[in-house]
Scaffold this active site. Structure first.
Site, mmCIF file in Angstrom:
data_model
loop_
_atom_site.group_PDB
_atom_site.id
_atom_site.type_symbol
_atom_site.label_atom_id
_atom_site.label_comp_id
_atom_site.label_asym_id
_atom_site.label_seq_id
_atom_site.Cartn_x
_atom_site.Cartn_y
_atom_site.Cartn_z
ATOM 1 C CG HIS A 1 -2.103 0.893 1.045
ATOM 2 N ND1 HIS A 1 -2.040 2.246 1.259
ATOM 3 C CD2 HIS A 1 -3.347 0.623 0.610
ATOM 4 C CE1 HIS A 1 -3.221 2.765 0.982
ATOM 5 N NE2 HIS A 1 -4.028 1.807 0.583
ATOM 6 C CG ASP B 1 -8.530 -4.574 -2.693
ATOM 7 O OD1 ASP B 1 -9.715 -4.399 -2.390
ATOM 8 O OD2 ASP B 1 -7.842 -3.728 -3.282
HETATM 9 N N1 CMC Z 1 4.247 -7.773 -4.794
HETATM 10 C C1 CMC Z 1 5.591 -7.733 -4.954
HETATM 11 N N2 CMC Z 1 6.339 -6.616 -4.826
HETATM 12 C C2 CMC Z 1 5.700 -5.484 -4.524
HETATM 13 C C3 CMC Z 1 4.298 -5.445 -4.335
HETATM 14 C C4 CMC Z 1 3.576 -6.641 -4.477
HETATM 15 N N3 CMC Z 1 2.238 -6.646 -4.308
HETATM 16 N N4 CMC Z 1 3.922 -4.165 -4.043
HETATM 17 C C5 CMC Z 1 5.051 -3.439 -4.063
HETATM 18 N N5 CMC Z 1 6.125 -4.222 -4.340
HETATM 19 C C6 CMC Z 1 7.544 -3.805 -4.380
HETATM 20 C C7 CMC Z 1 7.825 -2.961 -5.617
HETATM 21 O O1 CMC Z 1 8.202 -3.751 -6.711
HETATM 22 C C8 CMC Z 1 8.919 -2.079 -5.108
HETATM 23 O O2 CMC Z 1 10.115 -2.856 -5.086
HETATM 24 P P1 CMC Z 1 11.554 -2.143 -5.356
HETATM 25 O O3 CMC Z 1 11.752 -1.176 -4.233
HETATM 26 O O4 CMC Z 1 12.515 -3.281 -5.355
HETATM 27 O O5 CMC Z 1 11.449 -1.490 -6.702
HETATM 28 C C9 CMC Z 1 8.549 -1.802 -3.644
HETATM 29 O O6 CMC Z 1 7.763 -2.948 -3.257
HETATM 30 C C10 CMC Z 1 7.762 -0.532 -3.417
HETATM 31 O O7 CMC Z 1 6.561 -0.616 -4.201
HETATM 32 P P2 CMC Z 1 5.936 0.560 -5.062
HETATM 33 O O8 CMC Z 1 5.393 -0.020 -6.339
HETATM 34 O O9 CMC Z 1 6.880 1.701 -5.139
HETATM 35 O O10 CMC Z 1 4.732 0.987 -4.145
HETATM 36 P P3 CMC Z 1 3.574 1.971 -4.563
HETATM 37 O O11 CMC Z 1 3.261 2.729 -3.349
HETATM 38 O O12 CMC Z 1 3.911 2.754 -5.772
HETATM 39 O O13 CMC Z 1 2.368 0.987 -4.977
HETATM 40 C C11 CMC Z 1 0.602 -0.573 -4.742
HETATM 41 C C12 CMC Z 1 1.388 0.558 -4.081
HETATM 42 C C13 CMC Z 1 -0.612 -0.873 -3.859
HETATM 43 C C14 CMC Z 1 0.077 -0.096 -6.105
HETATM 44 C C15 CMC Z 1 1.510 -1.809 -4.900
HETATM 45 O O14 CMC Z 1 1.932 -2.250 -3.637
HETATM 46 C C16 CMC Z 1 0.818 -2.938 -5.643
HETATM 47 O O15 CMC Z 1 0.852 -2.958 -6.867
HETATM 48 N N6 CMC Z 1 0.174 -3.905 -4.917
HETATM 49 C C17 CMC Z 1 -0.606 -4.953 -5.575
HETATM 50 C C18 CMC Z 1 -1.961 -4.416 -6.014
HETATM 51 C C19 CMC Z 1 -2.891 -4.195 -4.853
HETATM 52 O O16 CMC Z 1 -3.058 -5.038 -3.981
HETATM 53 N N7 CMC Z 1 -3.596 -3.044 -4.879
HETATM 54 C C20 CMC Z 1 -4.622 -2.705 -3.853
HETATM 55 C C21 CMC Z 1 -4.205 -1.557 -3.001
HETATM 56 S S1 CMC Z 1 -5.240 -1.397 -1.531
HETATM 57 C C22 CMC Z 1 -6.811 -0.993 -2.105
HETATM 58 C C23 CMC Z 1 -6.888 0.383 -2.612
HETATM 59 O O17 CMC Z 1 -6.982 1.304 -1.817
HETATM 60 O O18 CMC Z 1 -6.841 0.539 -3.839
#
Ligand code: CMC
Length: 425
Positions: A302, A359
């Site tokens: 998140h 989720d």
């Molecule tokens: N599985 C594997 N690696 C992950 C995941 C995951 N679900 N989420 C983040 N990471 C890694 C990402 O690759 C990055 O790694 P590195 O530092 O090596 O590059 C690190 O963790 C930081 O992640 P980020 O992508 O910079 O985080 P963000 O804040 O931009 O994205 C997110 C947040 C929710 C979009 C992302 O965690 C994600 O894609 N999760 C899966 C989809 C999901 O469950 N979404 C629902 C969110 S909660 C409901 C809502 O409010 O929408």
């Protein structure tokens, strides 16, 4: 007034500092470009406050979520979704009279115009219900008046809250090829939704109080989440003075994405995939860590929560309770718990502070209720609706509102001359 100092190319600038009621600190850069010619750069807006707001407070480090000051845990335990809608829209919990009137208004406006039914027929039964939901909510403007931005839109806020569950249920019936079931005023908000989805004109569906209560809780947990992707979209579109229905329809489109509300559908798809692969969840943990693979652990991570998602904690317990009470043994719940256990000990997830989000467990409850996977994000949208409306209402009442219009750092070609086609290679 407290200020922050910025030194840019040898010149000093004083920037005002804002502090919220929970002591969040922000540096006000509204005059920065006029004073210095520079802008701030923050792709994904991770450090950008786009507004002040009195609706929801989140402390992601401490796992705190409050609506209008009330902790989510207390609201989930003691309140109802309709009461939370009132709280979000009007700022305070309702008195008995206020709640009765509000419920009455929601019941009174729950029918949709008969002509709208024809629009559902135009969709193939395989259409994703989120697409139908967005289009129908946008179409409400055609039936219920494209009320000018600065006029009283109180009635349209109520209409939207009341009618979106009818639209959601009709979209569900369309996908099943079953006749529509009309709203019933004597049922609770959530009970009415369940009835419209599962009853048939010839067969009354018994609404289990456990399911009704669990769905109501899920809606409360989703009701607002400050400036997330879909809510920011609502504020962005609303800032152009688009009408309420068009604005909320844009929020629905943003929510549909698998990184946002669409993740609840993706979680179940992922768990089913793992189940079909001999429940080999460790393989998928490894895949999620592999930077050469696109695979992500859906329902994990998140932007704001860096400790735990308080909504996921409540939902995990609710999933256990629902499945135990209705006597369903879902192997997906076991896989989900195993994934969570292994991931929470794995340095990759620990170092990146990746925890199950809202989720991760909601889909398991929806599945136990008999709701098909492609309706999961529609459920999220129904829950989030009062938050979108409350944030839109707050924004439109703000006399300092300007149209949302971010800047950019241009990195393309510098000036060059047009060449006639005959001279191009
Ligand atoms: N599985 C594997 N690696 C992950 C995941 C995951 N679900 N989420 C983040 N990471 C890694 C990402 O690759 C990055 O790694 P590195 O530092 O090596 O590059 C690190 O963790 C930081 O992640 P980020 O992508 O910079 O985080 P963000 O804040 O931009 O994205 C997110 C947040 C929710 C979009 C992302 O965690 C994600 O894609 N999760 C899966 C989809 C999901 O469950 N979404 C629902 C969110 S909660 C409901 C809502 O409010 O929408």
């Amino acid at each position: 007034m407290e200020t922050a100092k910025l030194i840019l190319r040898g010149k000093e600038y004083d920037l005002p500092v804002l502090e919220g009621t929970e002591h969040e600190v922000g540096i006000d850069v509204t005059a920065l470009r006029a004073k210095s010619g520079a802008i701030t750069f923050d792709p994904g807006y991770g450090n950008t406050g786009s507004c002040t707001s009195t609706v929801t407070f989140i402390d992601g480090e401490a796992g705190i979520l409050r609506y209008r000051g009330y902790p989510i845990e207390q609201l989930a335990e003691h309140s109802s979704f309709v009461e939370v809608c009132y709280l979000l829209l009007y700022g305070d919990l309702p008195t008995e009279n206020q709640l009765a009137n509000f419920k009455g208004e929601l019941a009174h406006h729950s029918l949709i115009h008969e002509d709208m039914k024809k629009m559902f027929e135009g969709y193939p039964p395989t259409a994703h219900p989120m697409g139908i939901l967005g289009a129908m909510v946008n179409s409400l403007a055609a039936f219920y008046g494209d009320v000018p931005y600065n006029q009283d839109v109180q009635l349209n806020m109520i209409r939207l809250l009341a009618k979106m569950k009818t639209i959601a249920a009709f979209a569900f019936k369309r996908s099943k090829g079953q006749p529509y079931v009309y709203p019933k005023n004597e049922l609770s908000f959530t009970g009415d939704l369940i009835n419209m989805m599962f009853s048939l004109p010839t067969e009354h569906y018994h609404i289990s109080p456990i399911i009704e209560d669990a769905l109501d809780k899920i809606f409360i947990l989703h009701a607002d989440h400050e400036q997330n992707c879909s809510t920011s979209t609502v504020r962005m579109v609303g800032s152009s003075h688009a009408n309420l229905f068009a604005t909320i329809s844009a929020g629905i489109a943003a929510l549909w994405g698998p990184l946002h509300g669409g993740a609840n559908q993706e979680v179940i798809t992922m768990l089913e995939h793992i189940k079909a692969d001999d429940c080999n969840y460790r393989k998928y943990i490894e895949l999620a860590k592999d930077k050469n693979s696109d695979f992500k652990l859906m329902g994990f991570g998140h932007r704001v929560y860096r400790n735990f998602d308080p909504r996921a904690k409540i939902l995990k317990e609710a999933a256990d309770r629902v499945l135990n009470t209705i006597g369903i043994q879902d192997p997906l719940l076991e896989i989900a718990k195993n994934l969570e256990r292994v991931a929470l000990e794995d340095p990759y997830f620990v170092e990146r502070k990746l925890y199950p989000n809202v989720d991760f467990y909601s889909g398991i409850i929806y599945k136990a209720m008999g709701i098909p996977t492609n309706m999961f994000t529609v459920m999220f949208a129904l829950g989030r609706l009062p938050g979108w409306i409350a944030q839109w209402k707050e924004m439109t009442a703000d006399p300092t509102l300007r149209i949302y219009r971010p800047r950019q750092i241009y990195t393309g070609e510098v000036l060059r001359d047009y060449t006639p086609i005959s001279e191009r290679n």
